[in-house]
Scaffold this motif. Structure first.
Motif, PDB file in Angstrom:
ATOM      1  N   MET A   1      -9.436   6.635  -3.861  1.00 42.00           N
ATOM      2  CA  MET A   1      -8.914   7.707  -4.712  1.00 42.00           C
ATOM      3  C   MET A   1      -9.074   7.335  -6.174  1.00 42.00           C
ATOM      4  O   MET A   1      -9.102   6.160  -6.530  1.00 42.00           O
ATOM      5  CB  MET A   1      -7.439   7.960  -4.409  1.00 42.00           C
ATOM      6  N   SER A   2      -9.139   8.352  -7.016  1.00 43.96           N
ATOM      7  CA  SER A   2      -9.298   8.108  -8.438  1.00 43.96           C
ATOM      8  C   SER A   2      -7.944   7.940  -9.088  1.00 43.96           C
ATOM      9  O   SER A   2      -6.902   8.160  -8.490  1.00 43.96           O
ATOM     10  CB  SER A   2     -10.045   9.279  -9.081  1.00 43.96           C
ATOM     11  N   GLY A   3      -7.956   7.567 -10.370  1.00 43.35           N
ATOM     12  CA  GLY A   3      -6.716   7.452 -11.114  1.00 43.35           C
ATOM     13  C   GLY A   3      -6.125   6.070 -11.093  1.00 43.35           C
ATOM     14  O   GLY A   3      -4.955   5.895 -11.375  1.00 43.35           O
ATOM     15  N   HIS A   4      -6.928   5.063 -10.764  1.00 41.02           N
ATOM     16  CA  HIS A   4      -6.410   3.698 -10.708  1.00 41.02           C
ATOM     17  C   HIS A   4      -6.045   3.212 -12.102  1.00 41.02           C
ATOM     18  O   HIS A   4      -6.809   3.346 -13.051  1.00 41.02           O
ATOM     19  CB  HIS A   4      -7.457   2.774 -10.094  1.00 41.02           C
ATOM     20  N   ASP A   5      -4.844   2.666 -12.236  1.00 42.86           N
ATOM     21  CA  ASP A   5      -4.379   2.101 -13.500  1.00 42.86           C
ATOM     22  C   ASP A   5      -4.883   0.668 -13.590  1.00 42.86           C
ATOM     23  O   ASP A   5      -4.649  -0.144 -12.697  1.00 42.86           O
ATOM     24  CB  ASP A   5      -2.846   2.130 -13.532  1.00 42.86           C
ATOM     25  N   GLU A   6      -5.571   0.363 -14.690  1.00 45.42           N
ATOM     26  CA  GLU A   6      -6.151  -0.972 -14.828  1.00 45.42           C
ATOM     27  C   GLU A   6      -5.084  -2.055 -14.872  1.00 45.42           C
ATOM     28  O   GLU A   6      -5.372  -3.227 -14.646  1.00 45.42           O
ATOM     29  CB  GLU A   6      -7.004  -1.033 -16.093  1.00 45.42           C
ATOM     30  N   HIS A   7      -3.819  -1.687 -15.162  1.00 48.29           N
ATOM     31  CA  HIS A   7      -2.746  -2.671 -15.205  1.00 48.29           C
ATOM     32  C   HIS A   7      -2.141  -2.913 -13.818  1.00 48.29           C
ATOM     33  O   HIS A   7      -1.309  -3.798 -13.664  1.00 48.29           O
ATOM     34  CB  HIS A   7      -1.653  -2.217 -16.174  1.00 48.29           C
ATOM     35  N   GLU A   8      -2.524  -2.130 -12.833  1.00 49.96           N
ATOM     36  CA  GLU A   8      -2.020  -2.299 -11.479  1.00 49.96           C
ATOM     37  C   GLU A   8      -2.997  -3.140 -10.663  1.00 49.96           C
ATOM     38  O   GLU A   8      -4.190  -2.832 -10.615  1.00 49.96           O
ATOM     39  CB  GLU A   8      -1.848  -0.940 -10.785  1.00 49.96           C
ATOM     40  N   PRO A   9      -2.504  -4.182  -9.997  1.00 52.53           N
ATOM     41  CA  PRO A   9      -3.395  -4.961  -9.125  1.00 52.53           C
ATOM     42  C   PRO A   9      -3.904  -4.133  -7.952  1.00 52.53           C
ATOM     43  O   PRO A   9      -5.017  -4.325  -7.481  1.00 52.53           O
ATOM     44  CB  PRO A   9      -2.508  -6.117  -8.661  1.00 52.53           C
ATOM     45  N   VAL A  10      -3.062  -3.222  -7.468  1.00 52.50           N
ATOM     46  CA  VAL A  10      -3.435  -2.287  -6.408  1.00 52.50           C
ATOM     47  C   VAL A  10      -2.930  -0.918  -6.826  1.00 52.50           C
ATOM     48  O   VAL A  10      -1.795  -0.786  -7.299  1.00 52.50           O
ATOM     49  CB  VAL A  10      -2.818  -2.689  -5.049  1.00 52.50           C
ATOM     50  N   TRP A  11      -3.755   0.099  -6.661  1.00 54.85           N
ATOM     51  CA  TRP A  11      -3.384   1.444  -7.082  1.00 54.85           C
ATOM     52  C   TRP A  11      -2.059   1.865  -6.454  1.00 54.85           C
ATOM     53  O   TRP A  11      -1.894   1.816  -5.238  1.00 54.85           O
ATOM     54  CB  TRP A  11      -4.479   2.438  -6.681  1.00 54.85           C
ATOM     55  N   GLY A  12      -1.095   2.239  -7.297  1.00 51.19           N
ATOM     56  CA  GLY A  12       0.183   2.732  -6.814  1.00 51.19           C
ATOM     57  C   GLY A  12       1.215   1.676  -6.507  1.00 51.19           C
ATOM     58  O   GLY A  12       2.359   2.009  -6.187  1.00 51.19           O
ATOM     59  N   PRO A  14       3.210  -2.115  -7.661  1.00 52.38           N
ATOM     60  CA  PRO A  14       3.465  -2.990  -8.811  1.00 52.38           C
ATOM     61  C   PRO A  14       2.823  -4.360  -8.671  1.00 52.38           C
ATOM     62  O   PRO A  14       2.640  -5.070  -9.658  1.00 52.38           O
ATOM     63  CB  PRO A  14       4.992  -3.092  -8.839  1.00 52.38           C
ATOM     64  N   SER A  15       2.494  -4.752  -7.435  1.00 55.80           N
ATOM     65  CA  SER A  15       1.862  -6.047  -7.191  1.00 55.80           C
ATOM     66  C   SER A  15       1.074  -5.959  -5.893  1.00 55.80           C
ATOM     67  O   SER A  15       1.245  -5.021  -5.103  1.00 55.80           O
ATOM     68  CB  SER A  15       2.913  -7.164  -7.102  1.00 55.80           C
ATOM     69  N   ALA A  16       0.221  -6.932  -5.681  1.00 54.45           N
ATOM     70  CA  ALA A  16      -0.560  -6.947  -4.449  1.00 54.45           C
ATOM     71  C   ALA A  16       0.364  -7.136  -3.251  1.00 54.45           C
ATOM     72  O   ALA A  16       1.353  -7.870  -3.331  1.00 54.45           O
ATOM     73  CB  ALA A  16      -1.589  -8.071  -4.504  1.00 54.45           C
ATOM     74  N   PRO A  17       0.092  -6.467  -2.137  1.00 60.22           N
ATOM     75  CA  PRO A  17       0.948  -6.631  -0.954  1.00 60.22           C
ATOM     76  C   PRO A  17       0.970  -8.087  -0.494  1.00 60.22           C
ATOM     77  O   PRO A  17      -0.054  -8.779  -0.558  1.00 60.22           O
ATOM     78  CB  PRO A  17       0.279  -5.733   0.095  1.00 60.22           C
TER      79      PRO A  17
END
Length: 224
Positions: A1-12, A14-17
């Motif tokens: 999906m589009s809209g990935h925030d460059e400050h997010e490690p994973v889209w949506g 706050p941190s990588a699972p």
């Protein structure tokens, strides 16, 4: 999906699972349906329409020219445009995530927050369908956990002021997403039951087992 925030490690998120956690589904509201179901744009339009009709009726009854009607219609158009724009902003800023351990709701326009709802905090989920490609999934939270209305609004099920219920609003394929969530919670509950049995092997348990989260389906066309 589009809209990935460059400050997010994973889209949506706050941190990588963490290890062992798997993302099962991600989505966001359809902004047009969100405007209808969450921001009640139809009710806003109806209210403004009643005001316009009342002004016309009073003006004709008094034999007065309908001065200012054009400006009023323009203002009302701006109001509806603002509600639609707000719905677009919320939909663009929102990401709903379901993993095999939790639901994460990244919400907020001015302040964007990722709200974690672990499966152990879920009491039940209510599915409300408007049509096959539009619906909400409202989450009931077990006490003593509390939901802060000002954080989740407008991603809330309507009518529950004392006990707000977060909701995945205006999502596509709501029945499929609801089944996916129900299956994920069921597998999580079975795995945790197995862990508890292993830990307490040979020891009598006096505490009753907590009820598992359940998925209920509201009649088609129900709104929240």
């Amino acid at each position: 999906m589009s809209g990935h925030d460059e400050h997010e490690p994973v889209w949506g998120l706050p941190s990588a699972p963490p290890p062992g956690e798997e993302i099962l589904w991600q989505g966001r509201p359809d902004w047009k349906r969100f405007a209808v179901s969450a921001l009640k744009i139809r009710w806003v339009a109806l209210y403004l329409g009643v005001v316009v009709v009342a002004k016309i009726a009073f003006g004709l009854n008094r034999g007065e020219a309908l001065e200012g009607l054009g400006q009023m219609l323009a203002l009302f158009g701006l109001c509806l445009g603002f509600v639609a724009w707000l719905a677009w902003l919320h939909a663009r800023a929102t990401v709903y995530t379901i993993t095999n351990r939790r639901v994460v709701m990244r919400v907020g326009v001015a302040i964007n927050l990722a709200c974690n709802l672990p499966f152990e905090q879920l009491a039940a989920a209510d599915l409300a369908l408007r049509d096959e490609d539009d619906g909400d999934i409202a989450l009931r939270i077990k006490p003593p956990a509390r939901v802060r209305r000002f954080i989740f609004w407008p991603h809330l099920k309507g009518g529950h002021f004392l006990s707000p219920r977060p909701a995945l609003k205006a999502i596509r394929e709501p029945e499929r997403v609801a089944r996916l969530l129900a299956d994920a919670v069921s597998r999580w509950a079975e795995a945790n039951d197995a862990i508890e049995v292993t830990r307490a092997a040979g020891e009598p348990s006096e505490a009753p087992a907590e009820p598992r989260p359940e998925l209920t389906s509201l009649p088609r066309g129900a709104t929240s």
